[in-house]
Write a protein that holds these residues in place. Structure first.
Motif, PDB file in Angstrom:
ATOM      1  N   TRP A   1       0.803  -1.216   0.000  1.00 52.40           N
ATOM      2  CA  TRP A   1       0.000   0.000   0.000  1.00 52.40           C
ATOM      3  C   TRP A   1       0.837   1.267   0.000  1.00 52.40           C
ATOM      4  N   GLN A   2       2.027   1.245   0.580  1.00 52.34           N
ATOM      5  CA  GLN A   2       2.875   2.430   0.535  1.00 52.34           C
ATOM      6  C   GLN A   2       3.252   2.745  -0.910  1.00 52.34           C
ATOM      7  N   VAL A   3       3.629   1.713  -1.655  1.00 56.11           N
ATOM      8  CA  VAL A   3       3.966   1.877  -3.075  1.00 56.11           C
ATOM      9  C   VAL A   3       2.734   2.302  -3.859  1.00 56.11           C
ATOM     10  N   ALA A   4       1.589   1.675  -3.566  1.00 57.94           N
ATOM     11  CA  ALA A   4       0.358   2.016  -4.282  1.00 57.94           C
ATOM     12  C   ALA A   4      -0.014   3.481  -4.058  1.00 57.94           C
ATOM     13  N   GLY A   5       0.142   3.966  -2.825  1.00 56.21           N
ATOM     14  CA  GLY A   5      -0.188   5.365  -2.530  1.00 56.21           C
ATOM     15  C   GLY A   5       0.678   6.334  -3.310  1.00 56.21           C
ATOM     16  N   GLN A   6       1.988   6.066  -3.341  1.00 58.86           N
ATOM     17  CA  GLN A   6       2.885   6.943  -4.088  1.00 58.86           C
ATOM     18  C   GLN A   6       2.571   6.905  -5.579  1.00 58.86           C
ATOM     19  N   THR A   7       2.230   5.720  -6.073  1.00 62.23           N
ATOM     20  CA  THR A   7       1.967   5.565  -7.504  1.00 62.23           C
ATOM     21  C   THR A   7       0.704   6.294  -7.921  1.00 62.23           C
ATOM     22  N   ILE A   8      -0.343   6.211  -7.115  1.00 65.28           N
ATOM     23  CA  ILE A   8      -1.595   6.858  -7.523  1.00 65.28           C
ATOM     24  C   ILE A   8      -1.466   8.381  -7.456  1.00 65.28           C
ATOM     25  N   LEU A   9      -0.631   8.887  -6.565  1.00 64.19           N
ATOM     26  CA  LEU A   9      -0.392  10.340  -6.544  1.00 64.19           C
ATOM     27  C   LEU A   9       0.374  10.769  -7.790  1.00 64.19           C
ATOM     28  N   GLN A  10       1.335   9.957  -8.224  1.00 66.93           N
ATOM     29  CA  GLN A  10       2.032  10.250  -9.484  1.00 66.93           C
ATOM     30  C   GLN A  10       1.049  10.242 -10.649  1.00 66.93           C
ATOM     31  N   LEU A  11       0.139   9.296 -10.636  1.00 70.01           N
ATOM     32  CA  LEU A  11      -0.856   9.220 -11.706  1.00 70.01           C
ATOM     33  C   LEU A  11      -1.778  10.434 -11.668  1.00 70.01           C
ATOM     34  N   ALA A  12      -2.139  10.875 -10.469  1.00 72.74           N
ATOM     35  CA  ALA A  12      -3.021  12.039 -10.324  1.00 72.74           C
ATOM     36  C   ALA A  12      -2.351  13.316 -10.818  1.00 72.74           C
ATOM     37  N   GLU A  13      -1.024  13.345 -10.859  1.00 69.75           N
ATOM     38  CA  GLU A  13      -0.321  14.510 -11.403  1.00 69.75           C
ATOM     39  C   GLU A  13      -0.439  14.585 -12.923  1.00 69.75           C
ATOM     40  N   ARG A  14      -0.818  13.488 -13.546  1.00 70.76           N
ATOM     41  CA  ARG A  14      -0.863  13.423 -15.008  1.00 70.76           C
ATOM     42  C   ARG A  14      -2.267  13.421 -15.579  1.00 70.76           C
ATOM     43  N   ARG A  15      -3.232  12.979 -14.768  1.00 72.96           N
ATOM     44  CA  ARG A  15      -4.608  13.003 -15.242  1.00 72.96           C
ATOM     45  C   ARG A  15      -5.534  13.127 -14.048  1.00 72.96           C
ATOM     46  N   GLU A  16      -6.722  13.625 -14.296  1.00 72.16           N
ATOM     47  CA  GLU A  16      -7.692  13.822 -13.221  1.00 72.16           C
ATOM     48  C   GLU A  16      -8.298  12.476 -12.827  1.00 72.16           C
ATOM     49  N   LEU A  17      -8.231  12.168 -11.543  1.00 73.85           N
ATOM     50  CA  LEU A  17      -8.820  10.952 -11.005  1.00 73.85           C
ATOM     51  C   LEU A  17      -9.981  11.320 -10.098  1.00 73.85           C
ATOM     52  N   SER A  18     -10.941  10.445  -9.974  1.00 77.40           N
ATOM     53  CA  SER A  18     -12.063  10.715  -9.084  1.00 77.40           C
ATOM     54  C   SER A  18     -11.595  10.647  -7.634  1.00 77.40           C
ATOM     55  N   SER A  19     -12.270  11.398  -6.789  1.00 79.17           N
ATOM     56  CA  SER A  19     -11.915  11.388  -5.362  1.00 79.17           C
ATOM     57  C   SER A  19     -12.094   9.992  -4.785  1.00 79.17           C
ATOM     58  N   GLU A  20     -13.088   9.252  -5.279  1.00 77.28           N
ATOM     59  CA  GLU A  20     -13.312   7.896  -4.768  1.00 77.28           C
ATOM     60  C   GLU A  20     -12.135   6.990  -5.107  1.00 77.28           C
ATOM     61  N   GLU A  21     -11.657   7.073  -6.351  1.00 77.64           N
ATOM     62  CA  GLU A  21     -10.538   6.226  -6.765  1.00 77.64           C
ATOM     63  C   GLU A  21      -9.290   6.541  -5.949  1.00 77.64           C
TER      64      GLU A  21
ATOM     65  N   GLN B   1       2.182  19.876  -7.442  1.00 74.98           N
ATOM     66  CA  GLN B   1       0.841  20.261  -7.869  1.00 74.98           C
ATOM     67  C   GLN B   1      -0.043  20.450  -6.629  1.00 74.98           C
ATOM     68  N   PRO B   2      -0.611  21.626  -6.433  1.00 73.07           N
ATOM     69  CA  PRO B   2      -1.352  21.927  -5.197  1.00 73.07           C
ATOM     70  C   PRO B   2      -2.463  20.931  -4.884  1.00 73.07           C
ATOM     71  N   GLN B   3      -3.215  20.511  -5.892  1.00 78.83           N
ATOM     72  CA  GLN B   3      -4.341  19.614  -5.605  1.00 78.83           C
ATOM     73  C   GLN B   3      -3.859  18.254  -5.132  1.00 78.83           C
ATOM     74  N   VAL B   4      -2.781  17.742  -5.749  1.00 79.28           N
ATOM     75  CA  VAL B   4      -2.224  16.452  -5.332  1.00 79.28           C
ATOM     76  C   VAL B   4      -1.573  16.587  -3.958  1.00 79.28           C
ATOM     77  N   ALA B   5      -0.855  17.695  -3.738  1.00 80.81           N
ATOM     78  CA  ALA B   5      -0.230  17.923  -2.430  1.00 80.81           C
ATOM     79  C   ALA B   5      -1.279  17.979  -1.326  1.00 80.81           C
ATOM     80  N   ALA B   6      -2.469  18.516  -1.638  1.00 77.71           N
ATOM     81  CA  ALA B   6      -3.536  18.608  -0.630  1.00 77.71           C
ATOM     82  C   ALA B   6      -4.044  17.230  -0.217  1.00 77.71           C
ATOM     83  N   TRP B   7      -4.026  16.266  -1.141  1.00 76.89           N
ATOM     84  CA  TRP B   7      -4.420  14.899  -0.781  1.00 76.89           C
ATOM     85  C   TRP B   7      -3.466  14.328   0.269  1.00 76.89           C
ATOM     86  N   ARG B   8      -2.190  14.558   0.068  1.00 80.26           N
ATOM     87  CA  ARG B   8      -1.202  14.083   1.046  1.00 80.26           C
ATOM     88  C   ARG B   8      -1.411  14.767   2.397  1.00 80.26           C
ATOM     89  N   GLU B   9      -1.674  16.072   2.372  1.00 81.10           N
ATOM     90  CA  GLU B   9      -1.913  16.809   3.617  1.00 81.10           C
ATOM     91  C   GLU B   9      -3.151  16.280   4.338  1.00 81.10           C
TER      92      GLU B   9
END
Length: 612
Positions: free
Chosen positions: A165-185, A204-212
């Protein structure tokens, strides 16, 4: 290769498929994640192709490849393999990929595309280790510029399938930097991340806010009283962020007054009164430091479970803790419990309950957890061929099965050796047989018989392929088995490491502990000498002179039950959060089970040494 021969090979492959493709790797029969119920992404989602490309005439592409030069042929074959995978024609795509392996790929783009196609085929076979090997050059030291979204999608799918899950979390944030993902996903993956502070910050502010947001939630789970304020602060800083839906979900958890009443059901009389009292002692120990709960304790041994809804109403209880015994858990009619009730069962239900409150969790000191974690731990240490020995009982056979299943999740191509013993008399024979000593002695005897009067000086050898042994029995069994293991290892060979469960750490004195020297065992952190609250354990054992470590574990269990009761509504929503308890690192699974992560230690003479 002649062009006509190339075309024939491709067409044969397309019509018949590859015979060996089905054995490319072990398949997981359940294509969903068993612990959280999330469906894995479909393989056809990996390459973003248009409908027009999906309708590509593959045979026409191959005809063109036949009449093209080497460079164009490579491009056409890559296009054909891509179209076949998009059309779910996996065996046919493998035929094309096998031909591409024989060609020289000039450009980096072609090399990366071929690696991705091979990784997608390995994913179709659920061969995740191979997927990771193929994707590694595409992800490190930096993400490939070719098919980057498809690469991240597949990397996310692999990490999810392996519960990394640590790897999955980092990967989905990288993906979110390249395309818009739903909040549920995004949230379905981020909620599983255990250490959000280790996620790399984003520009990217929106992706950084997810981490915050994830950091704020974990901070709130450490101190539940701060949760409402932390969520409000994040919402004020990001008023139009899609993560607001997650905040709304979490803020629906009712913020209670300073004190809540918990109805506790424990056996305080009868056969299990000593165990019930130990759990209660641990609860009181926790409440000395946290006054957010008050307890109304009822003896479950003398309780009419049909009156439970009425009793909850009478005391205005907001939390139900218990029962402790499994058969008593089955006597709770969950359909009659208030919906807003927080219920922490202290044992696993024998079967799925027909209905449960939203805040339902079950917490147990089950030996099955130790067996499964032992298999995972030994696999992570790099051992190749384990031997597990267990008593010849229903539980012993179950533990062998659980160990083998868990081991094969991490080492699918490495078999597990196992055996059971009925009593102390056959332990020596079983150890000699499993270590190959009996077979070696038989060969020596055959040589001596063949040699006649010639003196044959030989010593039996133990087998060299067993590199670790796990003992799933009691401390008495471990004390008997460990010396048999030591004396049956050939003198010129390295000792085989021996691991056991917490049952081998039960005595309060050093009597006969020499037989346990160098045995490793799993344990609740509180019972190890490096724990910051180990002094409290010693003080409790001075007060309870009749206790051994088994009852001390139950006290730790009661302490952690109070920790969980204050957080259970949020724990169910954020399974990745790990709470530091006395019994281990605690987290919630989708099934409602509280997972315990144990620690490891070993005996060094009469001393217990924690293993880092």
């Amino acid at each position: 290769m002649p062009k006509k021969l190339l075309l024939c090979m491709l067409i044969i492959g397309l019509t018949g498929g590859l015979v060996g493709c089905q054995s490319a790797g072990p398949r997981d029969p359940d294509r969903t994640n068993a612990d959280n119920g999330q469906p894995l992404p479909r393989a056809s989602d990996e390459l973003a192709l248009t409908d027009q490309q999906a309708r590509v005439d593959v045979e026409a592409l191959l005809q063109r490849a036949y009449s093209s030069d080497s460079h164009e042929r490579t491009a056409l074959l890559l296009q054909a393999a891509t179209a076949l995978q998009y059309q779910q024609q996996w065996q046919q795509s493998a035929s094309v990929l096998s031909q591409l392996q024989q060609l020289t790929l000039v450009s980096q783009e072609q090399q990366h595309q071929l690696a991705l196609l091979n990784a997608q085929f390995a994913a179709q076979q659920d061969y995740w280790q191979r997927v990771d090997e193929l994707l590694k050059p595409l992800l490190q030291p930096q993400l490939t510029p070719y098919n980057s979204e498809a690469t991240l999608r597949l990397a996310l799918r692999s990490a999810t399938a392996q519960q990394q899950w640590q790897v999955a979390g980092q990967t989905i944030l990288q993906l979110a930097e390249r395309r818009e993902l739903s909040s549920e996903e995004l949230w379905q993956t981020l909620r599983m991340v255990p250490q959000p502070q280790q996620l790399a910050p984003s520009n990217q502010p929106q992706v950084a806010a997810w981490r915050e947001l994830l950091l704020s939630i974990h901070q709130g789970l450490e101190t539940p009283a701060l949760m409402p304020a932390l969520l409000q602060q994040w919402q004020q800083a990001h008023p139009r962020h899609p993560g607001s839906a997650v905040v709304a979900q979490l803020t629906q958890v009712e913020v209670h007054a300073e004190q809540r009443l918990a109805l506790v059901l424990l056996p305080l009389t009868g056969q299990f009164r000593e165990q019930g009292q130990a759990v209660l002692d641990g609860m009181v120990m926790r409440l000395a430091a946290d006054t957010s709960l008050t307890l109304q304790v009822i003896d479950s041994n003398q309780f009419d479970f049909a009156t439970l809804p009425e009793v909850l109403q009478r005391y205005q209880a907001e939390v139900l803790v218990g029962p402790l015994l499994r058969d008593e858990v089955a006597r709770v009619d969950a359909s009659l419990l208030p919906e807003e009730l927080t219920w922490l069962s202290l044992n696993e239900p024998q079967q799925l309950l027909s209905s449960t409150p939203p805040g339902f969790l079950f917490f147990a000191l089950d030996p099955e957890t130790e067996v499964q974690q032992a298999a995972e731990f030994l696999a992570s240490k790099g051992y190749q061929r384990p031997l597990i020995l267990a008593p010849d009982s229903n539980r012993g056979h179950s533990h062998i099965e659980l160990f083998t299943e868990q081991w094969q999740r991490f080492q699918p191509n490495r078999p597990v050796a196992s055996d059971v013993y009925r009593n102390a008399d056959d332990m020596k024979e079983i150890v000699q047989e499993q270590l190959g000593v009996s077979a070696s002695e038989a060969r020596i005897n055959q040589v001596k018989i063949a040699a006649g009067r010639v003196i044959v000086d030989a010593q039996a050898r133990s087998r060299a392929d067993i590199d670790v042994i796990y003992l799933a029995g009691s401390i008495e069994h471990t004390r008997l088995l460990k010396p048999f293991i030591d004396v049956n290892i050939s003198p010129f060979m390295q000792p085989i490491p021996v691991y056991a469960n917490s049952a081998s750490h039960s005595a309060r004195d050093a009597i006969s502990e020499n037989d346990l020297d160098q045995v490793h065992f799993s344990e609740a952190p509180w019972l190890l000498p490096d724990h910051p609250r180990y002094t409290e354990l010693q003080q409790l054992l001075e007060l309870r002179r009749n206790w051994g470590y088994n009852l001390a574990r139950l006290a730790a269990f009661g302490h952690d039950a109070m920790l969980l009761s204050a957080r259970s509504p949020w724990l169910a929503a954020v399974p990745g959060f790990k709470l530091s308890g006395l019994t281990g690192q605690l987290s919630s699974q989708a099934s409602g089970k509280v997972q315990r992560q144990l620690k490891w230690a070993r005996f060094a003479g009469h001393t217990v040494v924690p293993v880092r």
